[in-house]
Write a protein that holds these residues in place. Structure first.
Motif, short mmCIF file in Angstrom:
data_model
loop_
_atom_site.label_atom_id
_atom_site.label_comp_id
_atom_site.label_asym_id
_atom_site.label_seq_id
_atom_site.Cartn_x
_atom_site.Cartn_y
_atom_site.Cartn_z
N ASP A 1 -22.55 6.62 -0.41
CA ASP A 1 -21.48 5.80 0.13
C ASP A 1 -20.24 5.92 -0.74
OD1 ASP A 1 -22.29 4.22 -2.06
OD2 ASP A 1 -21.77 2.36 -1.04
N ILE A 2 -19.10 5.65 -0.15
CA ILE A 2 -17.82 5.69 -0.85
C ILE A 2 -16.97 4.53 -0.37
CG2 ILE A 2 -16.87 7.31 0.85
CD1 ILE A 2 -15.08 8.41 -1.41
N LYS A 3 -16.31 3.88 -1.31
CA LYS A 3 -15.39 2.79 -1.01
C LYS A 3 -14.07 3.10 -1.69
CE LYS A 3 -14.90 -2.28 -1.38
NZ LYS A 3 -15.56 -3.52 -1.87
N VAL A 4 -12.99 3.07 -0.90
CA VAL A 4 -11.67 3.43 -1.39
C VAL A 4 -10.72 2.26 -1.14
CG1 VAL A 4 -9.79 5.12 -1.25
CG2 VAL A 4 -12.14 5.83 -0.76
N GLU A 5 -9.84 2.00 -2.13
CA GLU A 5 -8.86 0.92 -1.98
C GLU A 5 -7.49 1.43 -2.39
OE1 GLU A 5 -9.64 -3.35 -3.23
OE2 GLU A 5 -8.18 -2.74 -4.75
N TYR A 6 -6.50 1.08 -1.59
CA TYR A 6 -5.11 1.38 -1.94
C TYR A 6 -4.28 0.11 -1.77
CZ TYR A 6 -0.35 3.15 -1.75
OH TYR A 6 0.99 3.36 -1.99
N ARG A 7 -3.66 -0.33 -2.88
CA ARG A 7 -2.81 -1.53 -2.84
C ARG A 7 -1.40 -1.08 -2.46
NH1 ARG A 7 -5.53 -5.74 -4.92
NH2 ARG A 7 -3.63 -6.99 -4.98
N ILE A 8 -1.09 -1.23 -1.18
CA ILE A 8 0.22 -0.82 -0.69
C ILE A 8 1.32 -1.63 -1.38
CG2 ILE A 8 1.66 -0.58 1.37
CD1 ILE A 8 -0.94 -0.35 2.98
N THR A 9 1.11 -2.94 -1.43
CA THR A 9 1.95 -3.85 -2.21
C THR A 9 1.02 -4.84 -2.87
OG1 THR A 9 2.27 -5.52 -0.46
CG2 THR A 9 3.77 -3.61 -0.45
N ASP A 10 1.59 -5.76 -3.64
CA ASP A 10 0.75 -6.78 -4.27
C ASP A 10 0.09 -7.69 -3.24
OD1 ASP A 10 1.37 -5.79 -6.74
OD2 ASP A 10 2.99 -7.23 -7.12
N LYS A 11 0.59 -7.71 -2.01
CA LYS A 11 0.06 -8.60 -0.99
C LYS A 11 -0.57 -7.87 0.19
CE LYS A 11 3.12 -12.49 -2.04
NZ LYS A 11 4.05 -13.51 -1.50
N THR A 12 -0.63 -6.57 0.14
CA THR A 12 -1.20 -5.79 1.23
C THR A 12 -2.14 -4.74 0.66
OG1 THR A 12 0.76 -6.12 2.60
CG2 THR A 12 -0.73 -4.34 3.24
N VAL A 13 -3.40 -4.78 1.10
CA VAL A 13 -4.42 -3.88 0.57
C VAL A 13 -5.11 -3.18 1.73
CG1 VAL A 13 -6.53 -3.71 -0.80
CG2 VAL A 13 -4.78 -5.40 -1.41
N LEU A 14 -5.28 -1.88 1.60
CA LEU A 14 -5.99 -1.06 2.58
C LEU A 14 -7.30 -0.60 1.95
CD1 LEU A 14 -5.71 0.27 5.42
CD2 LEU A 14 -4.82 2.30 4.23
N THR A 15 -8.42 -0.83 2.67
CA THR A 15 -9.74 -0.49 2.17
C THR A 15 -10.47 0.38 3.18
OG1 THR A 15 -9.87 -2.61 0.99
CG2 THR A 15 -11.93 -1.41 1.29
N GLY A 16 -11.15 1.39 2.70
CA GLY A 16 -11.98 2.22 3.55
C GLY A 16 -13.38 2.33 2.98
N TYR A 17 -14.38 2.38 3.87
CA TYR A 17 -15.77 2.47 3.42
C TYR A 17 -16.54 3.41 4.35
CZ TYR A 17 -20.59 1.41 2.29
OH TYR A 17 -21.89 1.53 1.92
#
Length: 923
Positions: free
Chosen positions: A333-349
């Motif tokens: 499994d893989i979990k990826v996170e990208y904090r676009i801004t301090d208040k917006t987070v994109l996560t993929g799994y």
């Protein structure tokens, strides 16, 4: 036919590969654009705060002081123990971390580099018993709570148990599945006859079986499409799981899923670490079980350190405890996170599992398991068994009958599970979350079910086996089907969960919805394993269907006072199914009156089919409240409702038996099963003691039955209701010097209410109403009279040691009728664990040696019993006619040794070594 079915999924896999490629491209593109737009930022120090057992400490206070200027900055760690302090200049700093219930830690001469974030990890020891402890809402001030393997929360509104990451990764076997991770929770027990994590486990709590409660992963419900059950060995092994929120209640209106009325097991993925780390694990032990695992944490990286991911891959192989029940599993499994801004987070799994197993399709009989003993006899007519169990009467694996089972029973089960989540905070305290997902289950199973018959045949020149004549699969015998089964169950799902929340001083508003769509293909064909698995023309069943679920909800959490919160809401459950069922050999829907000889089973047209379907809906309100009596003591109450949609088998009835027509659709659909739950409880956190307890009362409508009305139309209706009620409690006592004592206990009762009367429409039932008798007071099967779990743990510095025991009280099992034919005597299982972890912060940080022993005392108690008895006409009367209920076909005959029993698997010992490697810049 099997080849066609398997290949038909290739477009989905191709689409999945394309989707993953596109997602990776988008993540890379966003990173490149962010890097191009990035501007030089102030220097940053970030890191984690953990306790001595590796658990992250939420809300710890962090002070960072410049050694040259004495200028200090403060911050608070988040809920995962992560913190970040920006606006620093390059140089030397002193970092101080404090948290209630822990001894403060000071780290001197921490270097902050110029132009790139620096990182530090801090470990806090439990405070001494003389240390003043302030207990607050998040329970971090209680030493007992900090060391509890399982615990409740002060702000809970129902009976819940939080199962920590430390418990899962220290106090369960490294090969365990999610069912075994919840085994020690109050009122719960899990059985798996092939050994921990080496087969499909079954979990029960409060007497509810799998399919009568929800399981979700990161908030996404997953379940089968024919019934809402789950596959513990094909989804989410312990390597994928970070922690578990176990809610033994219907939850609130915002609790989504097909069957939350029994409760919800909320599986949560691993938290991402801000620090880079590499780990490799080798585990080996009983039943020739070997696990190879590799994990990489990237830490925060990229422009602004906004990217982070973790990836885990592993290989498992085992012979299993049961004879000829080996398996292999390749997963990752893989979990990826990208904090676009301090208040917006994109996560993929994404999680993928490739499972192959040789699991037999049936259990050993009591005679084959234990031989003849007092109370029953073992006759010569019992078939030789080549499958699971101990003390086999026939253990010659070179024998053709045994070899047939060994070579021709197998599963091939690939699965995948993916989602992309977006979390964004807006102005005016609005928060939006959306999570589209897809997952696939693809089970190709083939197995033999040959038994001796009266006609003599030959295998390797012999006409008998142990004095009994045998039927090889490649010799046709009148009235006998081929002795193999070609079974297939595959579905692909697409869906999304979404929620919009708005926070204010008056409370929190939650608006959301869950949507789930599935395409299913299922069949079972009698097949010949010795003739290239040639399928019979007509199946036992062969069906395709599309199902969908939609659940919008609204909920408001009212802050009545500083101490009292009341949450009220409702959700609307709307679910549909559209079926296409092909003609079969008479087992399910019949030959549909087609073919050369319609009245003879097996001669119909396999391409003939019927379509059917229906829609089911329910409105499900809930209300609960939590009152904070003191800062460390709360009480709660809950009234909640739940439902379950009828299974796809609702549409399985023999068309060829209907008078006057080849097909009559189901027009009188049953209503959804409903439940109403009342609960009240309390949670107390003291410095050295935690305690939570609850009472529950659940009225539950049980499964479905079907008869034909006066016009030949099938009439489906619910079986008699039952009442489940009981008392649960759990506690952890800190004894000092790292020692704690944990205990939980449940006393419960689940019984039927008695005879059920169903009124039919005049056009359907011209006589008396349909009645079903369930003698009042009989127990619902698999409902123990009591359960207890006791544990002693030692958690200090590098050591995590524990001894746990689970006892399950007396329970009963039925053969389909309400008779309580079998009594399962109380049984216990004892597990022991020893872990030593290097936590020096050096290059080999997190290296661990782990010893796990399951069923320490090597008990072989019976845990289940599938009764085999003589046929009995369990009657249902309607229109003056007596019908045989298809769910109640076996009578209350005494156990004669031919019943199929399940037992505790033997002692399992696993030794694991995890090699941790921390890159130099993290030290």
């Amino acid at each position: 036919m099997k080849v066609f079915e398997v290949q038909s999924n290739k477009p989905y896999r191709r689409a999945l590969r394309i989707a993953v490629t596109v997602c990776l491209f988008l993540f890379s593109a966003v990173g490149i654009l962010s890097q191009a737009a990035a501007q030089t930022a102030d220097d940053t120090l970030q890191g984690t705060v953990a306790d001595s057992k590796g658990g992250m400490i939420a809300n710890a206070s962090i002070t960072v002081r410049n050694d040259a200027t004495s200028h200090a900055s403060t911050t608070t760690a988040d809920g995962q123990g992560h913190f970040s302090v920006s606006g620093l200049r390059a140089g030397s700093y002193t970092v101080v971390a404090v948290a209630p219930g822990f001894q403060g830690v000071t780290r001197k001469s921490v270097q902050v580099a110029d132009g790139q974030p620096s990182e530090v990890s801090l470990t806090l020891e439990i405070g001494s018993t003389t240390t003043e402890v302030t207990v607050d809402a998040d329970t971090t001030g209680s030493i007992a709570a900090a060391l509890a393997p399982m615990d409740a929360l002060l702000d809970e509104r129902s009976a819940r148990t939080e199962i920590t990451s430390s418990f899962i990764h220290n106090f369960t076997s490294p090969v365990s599945d999610f069912g075994e991770a919840v085994e020690m929770a109050p009122g719960t027990f899990t059985t798996n006859g092939n050994g921990v994590g080496l087969g499909q486990s079954s979990t029960f709590f409060r007497g509810f079986p799998d399919g009568d409660y929800d399981i979700d992963f990161d908030g996404i419900p997953f379940f089968d499409t024919n019934t809402p059950s789950h596959h513990s060995w094909a989804f989410f092994p312990s390597q994928f799981i970070g922690s578990i929120d176990f809610d033994r209640s219907p939850g609130t209106a915002s609790t989504i899923g097909p069957t939350p009325f029994g409760g919800s097991i909320h599986l949560l993925s691993q938290d991402l670490s801000p620090l880079e780390n590499i780990r490799g694990t080798f585990s080996g032990g009983s039943f020739h079980t070997y696990l190879y695992d590799g994990e990489y944490d990237s830490g925060n990286f990229g422009p602004g350190h906004r990217f982070n991911f973790t990836v885990d891959v592993h290989h498992l192989q085992s012979d299993g405890y049961q004879t000829f029940n080996f398996q292999t599993r390749n997963a990752g499994d893989i979990k990826v996170e990208y904090r676009i801004t301090d208040k917006t987070v994109l996560t993929g799994y994404s999680g993928v599992i490739w499972l192959d197993a040789n699991t037999p399709n049936f259990s050993a009989t009591r005679c084959q398991m234990f031989g003849a003993t007092a109370g029953y006899t073992c006759t010569a007519t019992l078939a030789p068994f080549a499958g699971a169990g101990i003390n086999f009467l026939n253990t010659d694996n070179s024998d053709p009958a045994n070899y047939l089972d060994f070579q021709y029973n197998w599963y091939h089960v690939p699965t995948d599970f993916e989602y992309v989540g977006l979390h964004s905070e807006f102005g005016h305290n609005f928060v939006f979350d959306i999570k589209p997902y897809t997952y696939n289950y693809d089970n190709s199973e083939k197995y033999t079910n040959a038994t001796p018959i009266t006609e003599a045949t030959t295998i390797n020149g012999s006409t008998s086996y142990l004095g009994l004549p045998i039927q090889p699969c490649n010799v046709p015998v009148k009235g006998k089907l081929p002795c193999g089964i070609d079974k297939y169950n595959s579905y692909r799902k697409y869906g999304e969960t979404s929620e919009l929340s708005q926070y204010s001083k008056f409370g929190t508003l939650h608006l959301g919805a869950w949507y789930d769509w599935a395409n299913t293909n299922r069949h079972q064909f009698p097949s010949d394993p010795l003739n290239n698995w040639a399928d019979q023309a007509l199946s036992n069943f062969n069906e395709k269907y599309i199902s969908a679920a939609y659940q919008p909800f609204i909920e408001y959490d009212f802050h009545i006072t500083k101490k009292l919160n009341i949450t009220a809401g409702t959700k609307f459950s709307y679910e549909t199914i559209s079926t296409k069922q092909f003609a079969d050999d008479g087992k399910t829907i019949g030959n549909l009156g087609t073919g050369p000889t319609p009245s003879v089973a097996g001669t119909g047209n396999p391409n003939a089919f019927i379509t059917n379907g229906g829609a089911f809906y329910a409105t499900l309100p809930s209300i609960d409240g939590n009152y904070r009596i003191m800062n460390n003591w709360s009480a709660y109450g809950q009234l909640s409702t739940g439902s379950i949609v009828p299974p796809s088998s609702t549409f399985d009835y023999a068309q060829s038996t209907l008078p006057g027509a080849a097909f009559i659709p189901v027009q009188t659909l049953p209503k959804q099963q409903r439940s109403t739950t009342y609960q009240t409880g309390t949670v107390l956190k003291l410095k050295r003691l935690t305690l939570d307890a609850d009472f529950y009362h659940i009225r539950f409508q049980n499964s479905y039955s079907t008869v034909l009305g006066s016009d030949g139309e099938p009439i489906s209706f619910l079986q008699p209701s039952s009442i489940t009620k009981g008392f649960e409690a759990e506690s952890n006592l800190y004894l000092g010097y790292g020692f704690s004592a944990y205990v939980n206990a449940t006393v419960g009762r689940a019984t039927y209410l008695g005879t059920l009367s169903v009124t039919c429409a005049p056009s359907k039932c011209t006589g008396a109403p349909i009645t079903v008798a369930a003698p009042s007071g009989l127990w619902v099967q698999n409902t123990p009279s009591d359960t207890e779990a006791e544990g002693v743990t030692y958690q200090k510095k590098a050591w995590d040691v524990a001894l746990f025991n689970k006892r399950v009280g007396t329970m009963y099992q039925d053969n389909g009728a309400y008779h309580n034919q079998a009594t399962i005597d109380p049984f216990s299982v004892t597990n022991a664990f020893i872990n030593y972890t290097i936590r020096t912060g050096g290059r080999f940080d997190q290296t661990k040696i782990r010893l796990s022993v399951n069923n320490l005392l090597d008990e072989h108690s019976i845990t289940s019993d599938k009764i085999v008895g003589k046929a009995l006409t369990q009657t249902i009367s309607a229109n003056g006619t007596t019908y045989t209920d298809p769910f109640n076909t076996m009578g209350p005959t005494p156990i004669n040794g031919g019943d199929n029993v399940g037992i505790l698997p033997g002692r399992s010992i696993m030794l694991s070594v995890t090699f941790g490697f921390s890159p130099k810049h993290n030290r």
